[in-house]
Design a protein around this motif. Structure first.
Motif, PDB file in Angstrom:
ATOM      1  N   ASP A 121       0.817  -1.216   0.000  1.00 42.87           N
ATOM      2  CA  ASP A 121       0.000   0.000   0.000  1.00 42.87           C
ATOM      3  C   ASP A 121       0.849   1.264   0.000  1.00 42.87           C
ATOM      4  N   ILE A 122       1.694   1.416   0.996  1.00 39.61           N
ATOM      5  CA  ILE A 122       2.502   2.634   1.141  1.00 39.61           C
ATOM      6  C   ILE A 122       3.966   2.246   1.222  1.00 39.61           C
ATOM      7  N   ALA A 123       4.822   3.039   0.574  1.00 37.39           N
ATOM      8  CA  ALA A 123       6.258   2.792   0.665  1.00 37.39           C
ATOM      9  C   ALA A 123       7.008   4.120   0.705  1.00 37.39           C
ATOM     10  N   TRP A 124       8.032   4.153   1.529  1.00 33.60           N
ATOM     11  CA  TRP A 124       8.916   5.323   1.586  1.00 33.60           C
ATOM     12  C   TRP A 124       9.765   5.370   0.319  1.00 33.60           C
ATOM     13  N   THR A 125      10.005   6.580  -0.183  1.00 33.15           N
ATOM     14  CA  THR A 125      10.797   6.747  -1.399  1.00 33.15           C
ATOM     15  C   THR A 125      11.566   8.059  -1.343  1.00 33.15           C
ATOM     16  N   SER A 126      12.583   8.166  -2.173  1.00 27.66           N
ATOM     17  CA  SER A 126      13.433   9.354  -2.179  1.00 27.66           C
ATOM     18  C   SER A 126      14.156   9.435  -3.517  1.00 27.66           C
ATOM     19  N   PHE A 127      14.870  10.549  -3.730  1.00 25.80           N
ATOM     20  CA  PHE A 127      15.700  10.628  -4.935  1.00 25.80           C
ATOM     21  C   PHE A 127      16.978   9.812  -4.757  1.00 25.80           C
ATOM     22  N   TRP A 128      17.341   9.464  -3.513  1.00 27.20           N
ATOM     23  CA  TRP A 128      18.620   8.798  -3.258  1.00 27.20           C
ATOM     24  C   TRP A 128      18.482   7.344  -2.821  1.00 27.20           C
ATOM     25  N   PHE A 130      15.526   3.968  -3.430  1.00 28.65           N
ATOM     26  CA  PHE A 130      14.248   3.563  -4.027  1.00 28.65           C
ATOM     27  C   PHE A 130      13.703   4.750  -4.819  1.00 28.65           C
ATOM     28  N   ASP A 131      14.369   5.030  -5.904  1.00 31.14           N
ATOM     29  CA  ASP A 131      14.255   6.276  -6.659  1.00 31.14           C
ATOM     30  C   ASP A 131      12.813   6.670  -6.986  1.00 31.14           C
ATOM     31  N   TYR A 132      12.442   7.844  -6.512  1.00 32.31           N
ATOM     32  CA  TYR A 132      11.074   8.354  -6.656  1.00 32.31           C
ATOM     33  C   TYR A 132      10.675   8.541  -8.115  1.00 32.31           C
ATOM     34  N   ALA A 133      11.460   9.320  -8.855  1.00 32.58           N
ATOM     35  CA  ALA A 133      11.093   9.639 -10.235  1.00 32.58           C
ATOM     36  C   ALA A 133      11.104   8.403 -11.122  1.00 32.58           C
ATOM     37  N   GLN A 134      12.125   7.559 -10.977  1.00 32.26           N
ATOM     38  CA  GLN A 134      12.217   6.364 -11.811  1.00 32.26           C
ATOM     39  C   GLN A 134      11.028   5.438 -11.577  1.00 32.26           C
ATOM     40  N   ASN A 135      10.666   5.225 -10.323  1.00 28.22           N
ATOM     41  CA  ASN A 135       9.554   4.325 -10.027  1.00 28.22           C
ATOM     42  C   ASN A 135       8.216   4.925 -10.433  1.00 28.22           C
ATOM     43  N   ALA A 136       8.101   6.245 -10.346  1.00 25.26           N
ATOM     44  CA  ALA A 136       6.880   6.892 -10.832  1.00 25.26           C
ATOM     45  C   ALA A 136       6.727   6.655 -12.326  1.00 25.26           C
ATOM     46  N   LYS A 138       7.997   4.246 -14.060  1.00 24.67           N
ATOM     47  CA  LYS A 138       7.786   2.829 -14.335  1.00 24.67           C
ATOM     48  C   LYS A 138       6.340   2.400 -14.062  1.00 24.67           C
ATOM     49  N   GLY A 139       5.559   3.278 -13.470  1.00 29.63           N
ATOM     50  CA  GLY A 139       4.184   2.929 -13.157  1.00 29.63           C
ATOM     51  C   GLY A 139       4.023   2.246 -11.817  1.00 29.63           C
ATOM     52  N   ALA A 140       5.043   2.334 -10.945  1.00 35.18           N
ATOM     53  CA  ALA A 140       4.968   1.676  -9.651  1.00 35.18           C
ATOM     54  C   ALA A 140       4.062   2.420  -8.681  1.00 35.18           C
ATOM     55  N   PHE A 141       3.961   3.752  -8.853  1.00 35.68           N
ATOM     56  CA  PHE A 141       3.221   4.578  -7.903  1.00 35.68           C
ATOM     57  C   PHE A 141       1.926   5.098  -8.501  1.00 35.68           C
ATOM     58  N   LEU A 142       0.990   5.353  -7.634  1.00 37.87           N
ATOM     59  CA  LEU A 142      -0.305   5.889  -8.041  1.00 37.87           C
ATOM     60  C   LEU A 142      -0.207   7.393  -8.274  1.00 37.87           C
ATOM     61  N   ASP A 143      -0.798   7.868  -9.362  1.00 37.77           N
ATOM     62  CA  ASP A 143      -0.924   9.303  -9.621  1.00 37.77           C
ATOM     63  C   ASP A 143      -1.924   9.869  -8.618  1.00 37.77           C
ATOM     64  N   LEU A 144      -1.461  10.808  -7.801  1.00 38.29           N
ATOM     65  CA  LEU A 144      -2.289  11.321  -6.700  1.00 38.29           C
ATOM     66  C   LEU A 144      -3.065  12.581  -7.055  1.00 38.29           C
ATOM     67  N   ASP A 145      -2.794  13.152  -8.206  1.00 34.20           N
ATOM     68  CA  ASP A 145      -3.537  14.355  -8.600  1.00 34.20           C
ATOM     69  C   ASP A 145      -5.023  14.003  -8.707  1.00 34.20           C
ATOM     70  N   GLY A 146      -5.846  14.849  -8.160  1.00 29.16           N
ATOM     71  CA  GLY A 146      -7.278  14.584  -8.139  1.00 29.16           C
ATOM     72  C   GLY A 146      -7.724  13.909  -6.862  1.00 29.16           C
ATOM     73  N   GLN A 355       6.369   9.524   1.067  1.00 27.95           N
ATOM     74  CA  GLN A 355       5.579   8.299   1.028  1.00 27.95           C
ATOM     75  C   GLN A 355       4.853   8.265  -0.316  1.00 27.95           C
ATOM     76  N   ALA A 356       4.877   7.111  -0.943  1.00 31.06           N
ATOM     77  CA  ALA A 356       4.140   6.906  -2.191  1.00 31.06           C
ATOM     78  C   ALA A 356       3.162   5.755  -1.999  1.00 31.06           C
ATOM     79  N   ILE A 357       2.124   5.738  -2.805  1.00 30.52           N
ATOM     80  CA  ILE A 357       1.120   4.672  -2.751  1.00 30.52           C
ATOM     81  C   ILE A 357       1.272   3.791  -3.981  1.00 30.52           C
ATOM     82  N   SER A 358       1.303   2.503  -3.748  1.00 29.30           N
ATOM     83  CA  SER A 358       1.484   1.557  -4.834  1.00 29.30           C
ATOM     84  C   SER A 358       0.330   1.617  -5.829  1.00 29.30           C
ATOM     85  N   LYS A 359       0.655   1.489  -7.104  1.00 25.51           N
ATOM     86  CA  LYS A 359      -0.374   1.413  -8.138  1.00 25.51           C
ATOM     87  C   LYS A 359      -1.254   0.185  -7.923  1.00 25.51           C
TER      88      LYS A 359
END
Length: 520
Positions: A121-128, A130-136, A138-146, A355-359
């Motif tokens: 459900d939730i995972a900690w992420t960072s630029f340094w 578990f790369d935030y941008a790369q995983n976003a 790749k479709g690993a994280f849920l788009d939270l806009d909206g 914190q990011a939410i898994s897709k």
């Protein structure tokens, strides 16, 4: 007759059945209904969640998993988890399963989970890590806009606008910031006893090289003490603003920009005069015995700091109160700070802890509700940060706590969990320092490329080749162990052979496209 009576009885039962059904539906409507899925009830209960009454709002119970790195194993984690769930069950009908992973294994474990499409459900992420941008991407994280406006209205108002700008990846938001210091400010961390003894005046230090007389005095007068400690990564990455306002766009390729360049031209930092100056200065210090002789092979200086064997190190986050925080790292020795730059905020200074939410989360709305609660309810942030009062910590005063020795829970990493400004102060910290930090967050000079993140996908082969070259040449040059006159040009040439120009061109292309889209 009997037949007619049977019909009459059955008719009466039908009427009573209908009336009972209507009465039941009416009760359900008054009580908020019985939601069958988190996605179905999320919008209907968001206002109740905001007011803290979601537990009675008809939400179905769910279980959420939360992965995050930890630097020390917490023996009494289950007690803390239960105390957290006593709150979250009542507030949002969710139980939280805490899933800490040892920090050195965290990125590998989470990347494996993403690759295998494993649910969380939730995972900690960072630029340094578990790369935030790369995983976003790749479709690993849920788009939270909206979803943020609906499920996190209070948190959105709490964070400065620059935060939400930096969290964007290709125009979309995939993470929730753990709000802490979001600025960089570079300088030296020095044991105060040596600063006093050798009359170091922090105000007189304007450049990195100005520290040499003090470091030389320590080298001469303090046998067995390392005047300036380095690990194999050197310090240029955290000294870049101290030399000439350089900003890294990608740490692996070591490509960046000059912050005052209005054209935002990407440059190979290894080819800049600033890097050359750095390597020459470090080599001079190495030859004079100012730098530890094992620097090129050393992964950490923490053990040496704890036993007081290091006089100084360099850091790029000299936030208010850093001297107090570093005191424990230096074995209880008092610390003096030497600032070389003013506070600065960029994409990577902000996206350090999120914190990011898994897709693949089955309950994404509820996960957002939990993160909203975590960042506004002081009970929760203090539980996960300090544990249970009387068992894991005791209060010094209303806002300050100290751990109970042997209590079994003291992660000392509030910055991993949530809004650090909502948590208790640790003994030795002050509200004044916290207020200064918030002020710096709001007034720091912003990066001209705030919100830009490079996508390395088109040049992954070249990036891997460049990393191999960096691993070969970087430690020797970055720590001053080898002579840049003999080795720097060879390093530059090898990077060219590995494809640095292609990577440079790709970064520039993406940067130009980003400028067109954003109008910067």
């Amino acid at each position: 007759m009997q037949r007619q009576d049977g019909k009459h009885v059955r008719g009466k039962w039908r009427i009573w059945s209908v009336m009972l059904l209507l009465f039941t539906l009416l009760l359900n409507a008054c009580g908020g209904g019985g939601a069958t899925s988190d996605k179905g009830d999320a919008k209907g209960t968001s206002s109740e969640t905001s007011s803290g009454s979601a537990g009675s709002g008809g939400l179905e119970p769910v279980e959420l998993t939360w992965y995050y790195p930890q630097w020390n194993t917490q023996r009494d984690l289950k007690t803390v988890e239960q105390a957290i769930n006593d709150i979250t069950t009542k507030e949002i009908q969710a139980t939280i399963r805490l899933k800490p992973i040892e920090n050195s294994s965290y990125a590998q474990k989470l990347n494996t989970m993403v690759a295998s499409n494993e649910s969380f459900d939730i995972a900690w992420t960072s630029f340094w890590m578990f790369d935030y941008a790369q995983n976003a991407r790749k479709g690993a994280f849920l788009d939270l806009d909206g979803l943020i406006d609906t499920h996190m209205p209070e948190l959105k108002k709490t964070l400065p606008g620059v935060v939400w700008e930096a969290l964007k990846v290709d125009g979309k938001t995939y993470g929730i910031l753990n709000y802490q210091t979001i600025t960089n400010r570079e300088g030296f961390i020095v044991q105060k006893q040596y600063a006093d003894k050798y009359k170091l005046d922090p105000a007189s230090i304007k450049q990195v090289k100005d520290m040499e007389p003090f470091l030389t005095d320590v080298r001469t007068g303090e046998p067995g003490i390392i005047p300036f400690a380095l690990t194999r990564g050197g310090s240029f990455e955290v000294m870049k603003n101290s030399f000439n306002r350089l900003e890294f766009i990608n740490n692996h390729a070591i490509i960046g920009i000059y912050q005052d360049d209005k054209e935002l031209k990407a440059v190979d930092i290894i080819q800049t005069p600033e890097y050359k100056e750095y390597t020459e200065l470090m080599h001079g210090w190495f030859k004079k015995g100012i730098i530890n002789q094992d620097a090129a092979n050393l992964k950490s200086v923490n053990d040496l700091k704890k036993v007081g064997k290091i006089a100084s190190v360099f850091h790029n986050v000299l936030k208010p109160g850093r001297d107090i925080e570093e005191k424990a790292s230096f074995g209880g020795k008092d610390i003096a700070l030497v600032h070389l730059t003013e506070p600065y905020v960029g994409t990577n200074t902000i996206i350090q802890s999120m914190q990011a939410i898994s897709k693949n989360s089955k309950n994404p709305e509820r996960a957002l509700m939990f993160l909203e609660l975590l960042n506004k309810d002081e009970r929760l942030i203090n539980l996960i940060s300090f544990g249970v009062e009387g068992k894991h910590y005791e209060k010094v005063n209303e806002h300050t706590v100290k751990p109970i020795e042997g209590g079994g829970y003291d992660p000392n990493q509030t910055w991993v969990f949530g809004n650090t400004f909502k948590a208790f102060l640790r003994e030795g910290q002050s509200q004044e320092v916290r207020d200064q930090t918030i002020k710096e967050n709001e007034s720091a000079r912003p990066s001209p490329i705030l919100g830009f993140t490079f996508d390395p996908q088109p040049v992954l082969t070249e990036m891997a080749n460049i990393q191999a070259v960096n691993d070969q040449y970087g430690p020797g040059l970055d720590t001053g162990t080898v002579d840049p006159v003999q080795h720097l040009q060879e390093y530059i040439d090898k990077r060219k052979q590995a494809g640095i120009d292609k990577v440079l061109g790709e970064i520039q292309r993406q940067l130009d496209e980003w400028r067109k889209k954003t109008g910067k």
